[in-house]
Design a protein around this motif. Structure first.
Motif, PDB file in Angstrom:
ATOM      1  N   THR A 107       0.847  -1.184   0.000  1.00  0.00           N
ATOM      2  CA  THR A 107       0.000   0.000   0.000  1.00  0.00           C
ATOM      3  C   THR A 107       0.887   1.239   0.000  1.00  0.00           C
ATOM      4  N   ALA A 108       0.589   2.174  -0.893  1.00  0.00           N
ATOM      5  CA  ALA A 108       1.395   3.389  -1.019  1.00  0.00           C
ATOM      6  C   ALA A 108       0.484   4.607  -1.016  1.00  0.00           C
ATOM      7  N   ASP A 109       0.892   5.644  -0.284  1.00  0.00           N
ATOM      8  CA  ASP A 109       0.204   6.936  -0.265  1.00  0.00           C
ATOM      9  C   ASP A 109       1.102   7.972  -0.922  1.00  0.00           C
ATOM     10  N   LEU A 110       0.550   8.712  -1.870  1.00  0.00           N
ATOM     11  CA  LEU A 110       1.301   9.748  -2.577  1.00  0.00           C
ATOM     12  C   LEU A 110       0.648  11.099  -2.336  1.00  0.00           C
ATOM     13  N   ASN A 111       1.488  12.114  -2.138  1.00  0.00           N
ATOM     14  CA  ASN A 111       0.980  13.463  -1.904  1.00  0.00           C
ATOM     15  C   ASN A 111       1.121  14.365  -3.122  1.00  0.00           C
ATOM     16  N   ASP A 112       1.672  13.846  -4.217  1.00  0.00           N
ATOM     17  CA  ASP A 112       1.819  14.594  -5.460  1.00  0.00           C
ATOM     18  C   ASP A 112       1.155  13.774  -6.562  1.00  0.00           C
ATOM     19  N   PHE A 113       0.135  14.356  -7.202  1.00  0.00           N
ATOM     20  CA  PHE A 113      -0.673  13.601  -8.151  1.00  0.00           C
ATOM     21  C   PHE A 113      -0.204  13.752  -9.594  1.00  0.00           C
ATOM     22  N   THR A 114       0.858  14.510  -9.832  1.00  0.00           N
ATOM     23  CA  THR A 114       1.273  14.769 -11.205  1.00  0.00           C
ATOM     24  C   THR A 114       1.771  13.503 -11.906  1.00  0.00           C
ATOM     25  N   ALA A 115       2.461  12.632 -11.172  1.00  0.00           N
ATOM     26  CA  ALA A 115       3.009  11.414 -11.775  1.00  0.00           C
ATOM     27  C   ALA A 115       2.160  10.189 -11.469  1.00  0.00           C
ATOM     28  N   LEU A 116       0.970  10.388 -10.912  1.00  0.00           N
ATOM     29  CA  LEU A 116       0.165   9.247 -10.471  1.00  0.00           C
ATOM     30  C   LEU A 116      -0.300   8.394 -11.646  1.00  0.00           C
ATOM     31  N   GLY A 117      -0.718   9.032 -12.747  1.00  0.00           N
ATOM     32  CA  GLY A 117      -1.191   8.275 -13.896  1.00  0.00           C
ATOM     33  C   GLY A 117      -0.112   7.387 -14.487  1.00  0.00           C
ATOM     34  N   GLU A 118       1.089   7.917 -14.617  1.00  0.00           N
ATOM     35  CA  GLU A 118       2.196   7.122 -15.157  1.00  0.00           C
ATOM     36  C   GLU A 118       2.579   5.990 -14.208  1.00  0.00           C
ATOM     37  N   LEU A 119       2.575   6.276 -12.898  1.00  0.00           N
ATOM     38  CA  LEU A 119       2.949   5.246 -11.930  1.00  0.00           C
ATOM     39  C   LEU A 119       1.970   4.077 -11.961  1.00  0.00           C
ATOM     40  N   THR A 120       0.681   4.351 -11.977  1.00  0.00           N
ATOM     41  CA  THR A 120      -0.309   3.272 -11.953  1.00  0.00           C
ATOM     42  C   THR A 120      -0.228   2.417 -13.214  1.00  0.00           C
ATOM     43  N   THR A 121      -0.005   3.032 -14.372  1.00  0.00           N
ATOM     44  CA  THR A 121       0.094   2.227 -15.595  1.00  0.00           C
ATOM     45  C   THR A 121       1.379   1.416 -15.623  1.00  0.00           C
TER      46      THR A 121
END
Length: 233
Positions: A107-121
């Motif tokens: 489980t990971a919590d991120l506080n910056d959403f700019t790279a979230l789409g790339e990370l999930t894919t």
């Protein structure tokens, strides 16, 4: 030297000389989330227990390196349950192990959403990897909670004043203020944005997902009791 008598507290009930008014104050507040939570489940399968565990360890290391590459955007990273389970043959004499299944949950919590789409894919593109989320969260100490509570108190005062004005009088003193409770949840229009991914099979990496943060809806409620200056009815 005599001590002056202490002022008597107001009675817990209204009287003609000090009537009471009890009101409820509410606040509804929409705000942006603080965190995005992603859950990753890694799977390995093999005939040999040690091979299965080694494969699972390799996949776990790969995912941890990918998550940690986010730097300061990664606020929390936790490893959940690790399981390695033998699967027995359905028929035959005696118990014989057919294969082994291994899983580990992260489980990971991120506080910056700019790279979230790339990370999930990138996570979902890994073999035998399941990605769930993101779930959008507010921190427990988010200033939005305090703002909602303050708005609920102001709403209670405004309601009490309106009742007093209807009686041709005004508020005198606050007798009691109670915190009925607070709650928050994703905005209903975007609740369905949480999703699960399956591992991609194409050779080329998939394009980053366009993930829009869910607005969080906060609700706060208080009850307040005031004394009124005696109105002339």
């Amino acid at each position: 030297m005599t001590t002056p008598p202490a002022a008597e507290p107001p009675p817990p009930y209204g009287t003609p000389a000090a009537p009471h008014v009890t009101v409820r104050g509410e606040a509804h507040l929409d705000t942006d989330p603080d965190l995005a939570r992603v859950a990753v489940t890694l799977t390995a399968r093999g005939r040999d227990r040690r091979t299965t565990l080694d494969d699972l360890t390799h996949r776990n290391t790969t995912v941890l390196d990918l998550l940690k590459s986010c730097g300061d955007a990664l606020e929390r990273l936790e490893t959940g349950a690790l399981t390695v389970t033998p699967e027995l043959t359905p028929r035959g004499r005696g118990e014989r192990v057919r294969t082994h299944h291994g899983t580990v949950h992260l489980t990971a919590d991120l506080n910056d959403f700019t790279a979230l789409g790339e990370l999930t894919t990138r996570l979902a593109d890994l073999d035998l990897t399941r990605v769930d989320g993101p779930w959008w969260l507010l921190r427990p100490d988010s200033p939005a909670h305090r703002l909602a509570r303050q708005q609920a108190v102001r709403d209670a005062v405004q309601r009490a004043r309106e009742y007093a004005e209807a009686l041709g009088t005004s508020l005198d003193a606050l007798v009691e203020l109670g915190d009925t409770g607070t709650d928050h949840h994703p905005h209903p229009e975007t609740r369905a944005r949480s999703m699960a991914f399956a591992a991609a099979t194409e050779d080329a990496p998939p394009p980053p997902l366009d993930l829009e943060p869910q607005r969080q809806r906060l609700y706060a409620e208080v009850t307040a009791r005031f004394t009124l200056r005696p109105p002339r009815l």
